[in-house]
Write a protein that holds these residues in place. Structure first.
Motif, PDB file in Angstrom:
ATOM      1  N   ASP A 410     -22.963  29.906  27.855  1.00 28.80           N
ATOM      2  CA  ASP A 410     -23.812  29.306  26.834  1.00 28.80           C
ATOM      3  C   ASP A 410     -22.922  28.832  25.677  1.00 28.80           C
ATOM      4  N   LYS A 411     -22.671  27.526  25.654  1.00 29.38           N
ATOM      5  CA  LYS A 411     -21.703  27.020  24.672  1.00 29.38           C
ATOM      6  C   LYS A 411     -22.228  27.099  23.254  1.00 29.38           C
ATOM      7  N   SER A 412     -23.553  27.176  23.080  1.00 29.15           N
ATOM      8  CA  SER A 412     -24.065  27.273  21.706  1.00 29.15           C
ATOM      9  C   SER A 412     -23.676  28.634  21.120  1.00 29.15           C
ATOM     10  N   ILE A 413     -23.614  29.658  21.975  1.00 28.43           N
ATOM     11  CA  ILE A 413     -23.152  30.979  21.485  1.00 28.43           C
ATOM     12  C   ILE A 413     -21.657  30.894  21.177  1.00 28.43           C
ATOM     13  N   PHE A 414     -20.906  30.264  22.095  1.00 27.19           N
ATOM     14  CA  PHE A 414     -19.455  30.161  21.875  1.00 27.19           C
ATOM     15  C   PHE A 414     -19.155  29.420  20.571  1.00 27.19           C
ATOM     16  N   ASN A 415     -19.928  28.369  20.316  1.00 27.79           N
ATOM     17  CA  ASN A 415     -19.640  27.561  19.130  1.00 27.79           C
ATOM     18  C   ASN A 415     -20.164  28.151  17.827  1.00 27.79           C
ATOM     19  N   ASN A 416     -20.886  29.285  17.917  1.00 28.95           N
ATOM     20  CA  ASN A 416     -21.358  29.927  16.695  1.00 28.95           C
ATOM     21  C   ASN A 416     -20.367  31.027  16.308  1.00 28.95           C
ATOM     22  N   PRO A 417     -19.574  30.812  15.260  1.00 28.03           N
ATOM     23  CA  PRO A 417     -18.525  31.780  14.935  1.00 28.03           C
ATOM     24  C   PRO A 417     -19.070  33.166  14.567  1.00 28.03           C
ATOM     25  N   LEU A 418     -20.337  33.213  14.175  1.00 30.60           N
ATOM     26  CA  LEU A 418     -20.881  34.510  13.746  1.00 30.60           C
ATOM     27  C   LEU A 418     -21.593  35.258  14.871  1.00 30.60           C
ATOM     28  N   ALA A 419     -21.724  34.624  16.041  1.00 31.02           N
ATOM     29  CA  ALA A 419     -22.500  35.243  17.118  1.00 31.02           C
ATOM     30  C   ALA A 419     -21.972  36.634  17.448  1.00 31.02           C
ATOM     31  N   GLY A 420     -22.885  37.592  17.522  1.00 34.34           N
ATOM     32  CA  GLY A 420     -22.533  38.950  17.939  1.00 34.34           C
ATOM     33  C   GLY A 420     -21.668  39.709  16.961  1.00 34.34           C
ATOM     34  N   ASP A 421     -21.437  39.153  15.789  1.00 31.28           N
ATOM     35  CA  ASP A 421     -20.543  39.837  14.856  1.00 31.28           C
ATOM     36  C   ASP A 421     -21.291  40.365  13.634  1.00 31.28           C
ATOM     37  N   GLU A 422     -22.627  40.410  13.777  1.00 29.21           N
ATOM     38  CA  GLU A 422     -23.401  40.899  12.638  1.00 29.21           C
ATOM     39  C   GLU A 422     -23.205  42.395  12.507  1.00 29.21           C
ATOM     40  N   GLU A 423     -23.520  42.851  11.355  1.00 27.51           N
ATOM     41  CA  GLU A 423     -23.518  44.278  11.069  1.00 27.51           C
ATOM     42  C   GLU A 423     -24.467  44.969  12.072  1.00 27.51           C
ATOM     43  N   VAL A 424     -23.989  46.038  12.726  1.00 30.25           N
ATOM     44  CA  VAL A 424     -24.891  46.734  13.645  1.00 30.25           C
ATOM     45  C   VAL A 424     -25.396  47.981  12.958  1.00 30.25           C
TER      46      VAL A 424
END
Ligand code: ASP
Length: 445
Positions: A410-424
């Motif tokens: 999913d390139k939209s996830i790849f191109n989002n620099p913040l994806a998956g890096d939010e505070e957990v």
């Protein structure tokens, strides 16, 4: 610290850990029997570090089995599954071969160890490496519970795929079960998120302990060897892997490196591709955009059979020890080293220190004295940390290339620099619900 991304927190924890470790090492606070040694290094740091690695390991088996079954159900087609298997296997072998060829090439140019008259007093006891026939036979588990409890990755992968295919064959009726597995898989990912939220403290403890105990003095002694290994690791990560990535996906290697950073810190501080599996899976699915149906297979498979960094160490170590003992290996010798390293990495799992066991297998085959391993033993702990970074980065790169070729990236996830890096963190509402549930259960009891 509050608004920082998780990756930044890991990197800061690692750097602070290294500085604290160096201070302890240089000031001599780590001398045997001292307060710092007893209560901080062997006490606090060891406890926190071990608890964390155990937490990661705890997640590996259920995560792999659930995500793999849900992956097979997600692919829903046996021939696609075969294609993913064949592509990833081929690429894993190719990257390992390229890694070791780079290592031997660089080592032959720089020639570390020539003219050295190193005599080591360290002892190395040779452990038997498994013969290839056993490796093949052992892919099939005779008892799945034994495979699960010993965490035998190839056996677990074999069973999960076979079971997933069998489920697919049931047809329509499978829907509710498939959904159930999907939900359980999501819950396992939440467990990974919880463990990762406490990661920065553990990374600090692991790094401080490792550096405090190792220091960096012996790096100077074996400087030539360490230098060549590190150089070959850098070439493989920044050139070979990234060029392959760019060539196959046409995406930005810089963006990828940023996304892999957090995972690399975990690999570095745990020295284990296996323990890093949960983090690698999370990174690929949530930050890079690889579909779970591909990552669930390629990640545990790669952690077991693909060890580019370890192969690099073996290539350099072979040239180095041959130089020290004045042995001429010749072209056929080096080809044997390449073959043996590939085979050895298939048969051994990604856990700390396994590279040395594989190295003894390689040495025996080319006729180098196995005692030679004792010479490089002192620096192996540190190099193990470094090469594990390359091992997991190789797994990740191949997974992405395979996913891309199957239209599962999913390139939209790849191109989002913040994806998956939010505070957990667990929010207040969920916390209240958990408290309520505990309360009700207690009342019922
Ligand atoms: N520690 C490495 C890994 O887990 C294996 C090794 O080189 O010893 O990938």
């Amino acid at each position: 610290m509050k608004n920082m991304s998780l990756t930044t927190k890991y990197i800061i924890s690692m750097l602070v850990g290294i500085v604290v470790g160096l201070i302890i090492n240089y000031s001599g606070l780590n001398s045997e029997g001292s307060f710092v040694n007893e209560y901080v290094i062997l006490g606090l740091f060891t406890i926190v570090g071990k608890m964390f690695i155990t937490l990661l390991k705890l997640l590996v088996v259920p995560l792999v089995i659930l995500s793999l079954i849900s992956g097979v159900l997600g692919i829903g087609n046996i021939s696609t599954l075969g294609k993913i298997g064949a592509k990833s296997f081929g690429l894993y072998i190719l990257t390992t071969a390229m890694a070791i060829a780079t290592a031997i090439g660089v080592a032959l140019i720089i020639q570390p160890g020539v003219g050295a008259n190193q005599v080591s007093t360290a002892q190395f006891t040779v452990k038997e490496a498994p013969p290839l026939s056993d490796v093949l036979i052992n892919i099939i588990p005779s008892n799945i519970f034994e495979a699960l409890s010993s965490g035998n990755m190839l056996q677990i992968i074999f069973f999960a795929i076979m079971f997933g295919i069998a489920l697919l064959m049931v047809g329509e009726k499978i829907k509710p079960i498939a959904q159930g597995i999907e939900i359980l898989n999501e819950a396992m990912m939440n467990m990974v998120n919880m463990v990762m939220a406490v990661g920065p403290y553990a990374v600090f403890a692991l790094m401080s302990k490792a550096v405090a105990m190792l220091g960096i003095s012996m790096l100077v002694e074996l400087g030539g060897y360490v230098f060549v290994v590190v150089l070959a690791l850098i070439i493989h990560l920044f050139f070979t892997l990234m060029i392959m990535f760019k060539f196959f996906t046409k995406l930005s290697p810089m963006a990828l490196m940023k996304k892999l950073r957090g995972m690399q810190v975990f690999a570095f501080s745990t020295s284990s591709s296996n323990a890093t599996i949960p983090v690698t899976l999370r990174t690929l699915t949530q930050k890079v955009g690889v579909d779970n149906s591909v990552a669930s297979f390629t990640v545990p498979f790669g952690a077991t059979i693909n060890m580019d960094g370890t192969a690099i160490m073996q290539g350099v170590a072979t040239v180095f020890i041959a130089n020290i003992y004045g042995v001429e290996l010749g072209l056929s010798g080096y080809l044997t080293v390449i073959m043996m390293s590939i085979l050895a990495s298939i048969g051994t799992a990604g856990v700390p220190g396994v590279g040395l066991i594989m190295l003894s297998m390689v040495f025996t085959q080319v006729g180098l004295p196995v005692e030679g391993i004792a010479i490089i033993l002192g620096v192996d702990r540190l190099l193990d940390m470094l090469r594990t970074i390359i091992n997991v980065s190789g797994d990740a790169t191949v997974s992405i290339i395979v996913a891309n070729s199957e239209g599962k990236l999913d390139k939209s996830i790849f191109n989002n620099p913040l994806a998956g890096d939010e505070e957990v963190h667990i929010n207040q509402e969920v916390e209240n619900k958990i408290a309520d549930a505990i309360h009700t259960t207690q009342n019922k009891i």
